[in-house]
Motif scaffolding. Sequence first.
Motif, PDB file in Angstrom:
ATOM      1  N   LEU A   1     -10.197  -9.439  41.849  1.00 43.54           N
ATOM      2  CA  LEU A   1      -9.340 -10.083  40.856  1.00 43.54           C
ATOM      3  C   LEU A   1     -10.082 -11.306  40.332  1.00 43.54           C
ATOM      4  O   LEU A   1     -10.444 -12.206  41.101  1.00 43.54           O
ATOM      5  CB  LEU A   1      -8.000 -10.474  41.487  1.00 43.54           C
ATOM      6  N   ARG A   2     -10.337 -11.319  39.014  1.00 40.76           N
ATOM      7  CA  ARG A   2     -11.124 -12.380  38.387  1.00 40.76           C
ATOM      8  C   ARG A   2     -10.326 -12.992  37.241  1.00 40.76           C
ATOM      9  O   ARG A   2      -9.627 -12.281  36.525  1.00 40.76           O
ATOM     10  CB  ARG A   2     -12.437 -11.823  37.815  1.00 40.76           C
ATOM     11  N   THR A   3     -10.446 -14.296  37.068  1.00 39.49           N
ATOM     12  CA  THR A   3      -9.801 -14.945  35.923  1.00 39.49           C
ATOM     13  C   THR A   3     -10.577 -14.580  34.664  1.00 39.49           C
ATOM     14  O   THR A   3     -11.669 -14.004  34.734  1.00 39.49           O
ATOM     15  CB  THR A   3      -9.786 -16.479  36.078  1.00 39.49           C
ATOM     16  N   LEU A   4     -10.032 -14.925  33.516  1.00 35.16           N
ATOM     17  CA  LEU A   4     -10.721 -14.645  32.259  1.00 35.16           C
ATOM     18  C   LEU A   4     -12.027 -15.431  32.134  1.00 35.16           C
ATOM     19  O   LEU A   4     -12.889 -15.090  31.343  1.00 35.16           O
ATOM     20  CB  LEU A   4      -9.802 -14.923  31.075  1.00 35.16           C
TER      21      LEU A   4
ATOM     22  N   ASN B   1     -14.045 -15.461  34.566  1.00 33.72           N
ATOM     23  CA  ASN B   1     -14.825 -14.738  35.574  1.00 33.72           C
ATOM     24  C   ASN B   1     -14.908 -15.476  36.907  1.00 33.72           C
ATOM     25  O   ASN B   1     -15.853 -15.317  37.663  1.00 33.72           O
ATOM     26  CB  ASN B   1     -16.231 -14.392  35.057  1.00 33.72           C
TER      27      ASN B   1
ATOM     28  N   GLU C   1      -4.169 -15.799  34.046  1.00 35.19           N
ATOM     29  CA  GLU C   1      -4.364 -14.447  33.537  1.00 35.19           C
ATOM     30  C   GLU C   1      -5.620 -13.918  34.203  1.00 35.19           C
ATOM     31  O   GLU C   1      -6.642 -14.596  34.257  1.00 35.19           O
ATOM     32  CB  GLU C   1      -4.519 -14.466  32.023  1.00 35.19           C
TER      33      GLU C   1
ATOM     34  N   ILE D   1      -8.074 -10.239  35.560  1.00 36.30           N
ATOM     35  CA  ILE D   1      -8.489  -8.847  35.394  1.00 36.30           C
ATOM     36  C   ILE D   1      -8.902  -8.325  36.758  1.00 36.30           C
ATOM     37  O   ILE D   1      -9.622  -9.008  37.498  1.00 36.30           O
ATOM     38  CB  ILE D   1      -9.681  -8.753  34.419  1.00 36.30           C
TER      39      ILE D   1
ATOM     40  N   ILE E   1     -11.110  -5.752  38.813  1.00 36.87           N
ATOM     41  CA  ILE E   1     -12.315  -4.936  38.650  1.00 36.87           C
ATOM     42  C   ILE E   1     -12.589  -4.246  39.977  1.00 36.87           C
ATOM     43  O   ILE E   1     -12.733  -4.907  41.007  1.00 36.87           O
ATOM     44  CB  ILE E   1     -13.521  -5.807  38.248  1.00 36.87           C
TER      45      ILE E   1
END
Length: 91
Positions: free
Chosen positions: A7-10, A12, A48, A50, A52
């Motif tokens: 789980l990475r923030t926008l 990264n 927020e 993403i 991966i």
Amino acid sequence: MATTCGLRTLKNEPVPLKSVSVEVDVQGHVASVNSTLQYENQEPNPVEAIFIFPMDSSAAVYRFLARIGDVEIEAQVREKEQVLPQLFLAV
């Protein structure tokens, strides 16, 4: 070059991983793997992010479920051929 996953923030930046559990069921030549990854937002505000998850090209996903607090989100799983054109259009 290192592969970035989880789980990475926008920006990264990684969201801290709190725990991992994995269940594997093997039947013949097929393995079904259920992974539970618990992340913890340590920021004072919501972020927020993403998710991966690198996979071998011969692997398949048949279900993806995310729980955020009391909210449960289930992904729509589609054939790779249906998804790839959409990914390239989104770039």
